[in-house]
Design an enzyme around this catalytic site. Structure first.
Site, PDB file in Angstrom:
ATOM      1  N   VAL A  16      -0.133  -0.678   3.006  1.00 24.86           N
ATOM      2  CA  VAL A  16       1.212  -0.180   3.260  1.00 24.86           C
ATOM      3  C   VAL A  16       1.568   0.768   2.131  1.00 24.86           C
ATOM      4  CG1 VAL A  16       2.482  -2.052   2.106  1.00 24.86           C
ATOM      5  CG2 VAL A  16       3.534  -0.843   3.981  1.00 24.86           C
ATOM      6  N   SER A  17       2.182   1.886   2.506  1.00 28.38           N
ATOM      7  CA  SER A  17       2.751   2.768   1.488  1.00 28.38           C
ATOM      8  C   SER A  17       4.204   2.367   1.361  1.00 28.38           C
ATOM      9  CB  SER A  17       2.617   4.232   1.891  1.00 28.38           C
ATOM     10  OG  SER A  17       3.445   4.534   2.983  1.00 28.38           O
ATOM     11  N   THR A  18       4.792   2.586   0.217  1.00 33.10           N
ATOM     12  CA  THR A  18       6.172   2.139   0.016  1.00 33.10           C
ATOM     13  C   THR A  18       7.132   2.797   1.007  1.00 33.10           C
ATOM     14  OG1 THR A  18       6.338   3.763  -1.756  1.00 33.10           O
ATOM     15  CG2 THR A  18       5.925   1.490  -2.395  1.00 33.10           C
ATOM     16  N   GLN A  21       6.710   0.936   4.349  1.00 33.66           N
ATOM     17  CA  GLN A  21       7.239  -0.418   4.264  1.00 33.66           C
ATOM     18  C   GLN A  21       8.758  -0.382   4.336  1.00 33.66           C
ATOM     19  OE1 GLN A  21       6.060  -2.657   0.806  1.00 33.66           O
ATOM     20  NE2 GLN A  21       6.554  -4.578   1.776  1.00 33.66           N
TER      21      GLN A  21
END
Length: 163
Positions: A16-18, A21
């Protein structure tokens, strides 16, 4: 002597990339939970979970967990790689194809939890490639939107400092 069927050994990959997310709300923990549940339901042995947290899917070279997964694949540590979606593996079509090709060369299947297709048929390969292409398109669109938002914030900040 019993002729026991050998369990498939699965590697789980989560990423997941921030930005994703925050925008879409799917966490590493939830991806892992769903995939472990799926493996248990299908009687697959979970070899290991590989997780890249807060790392973009734009390429594979800057993701330590993906690099370890590919290294372990060449050692044939597992028979199956499963991810929540293709775009968790990569948001770049060329990289997604490279990953699946490397897996296939080592006799390892790939499964997307939420996108049903089989890469061992021509139609399934086409579906996989189309989904990977959509992932690349989504990444480009998200990037473009983020840049536009950052520019808008910078412009509004400049006006405030002038006033």
């Amino acid at each position: 002597m019993e002729n026991e069927k050998k369990k498939l050994r699965a590697a789980i990959y989560c990423r997941v990339s921030t930005t994703e997310q925050a925008e879409e709300g799917y966490s590493i923990g939830e991806q892992e939970r769903l995939l472990i549940e799926y493996c248990n339901k299908h009687d697959y042995e979970v070899f290991k979970t590989y997780a890249d947290k807060g790392i973009s899917g734009k390429d594979i070279k800057h993701r330590p967990a993906m690099q370890k997964l590919l290294e372990d694949a060449t050692k044939k540590c597992f028979n199956l790689v499963i991810s929540w979606k293709i775009n968790r593996m990569s948001r770049k079509l060329a990289d997604a194809i490279k990953i699946v090709d490397l897996l296939e060369q080592n006799g390892i299947a790939y499964l997307s939890y939420s996108e049903p297709f089989e890469t061992n048929t021509p139609a399934g390969k086409m579906q996989f490639q189309m989904m990977a292409l959509i992932g690349e398109f989504e990444r480009s669109t998200i990037s473009q939107n983020v840049k536009m938002g950052m520019c808008a914030k910078a412009r509004s900040g400049d006006r405030k400092s002038v006033v």
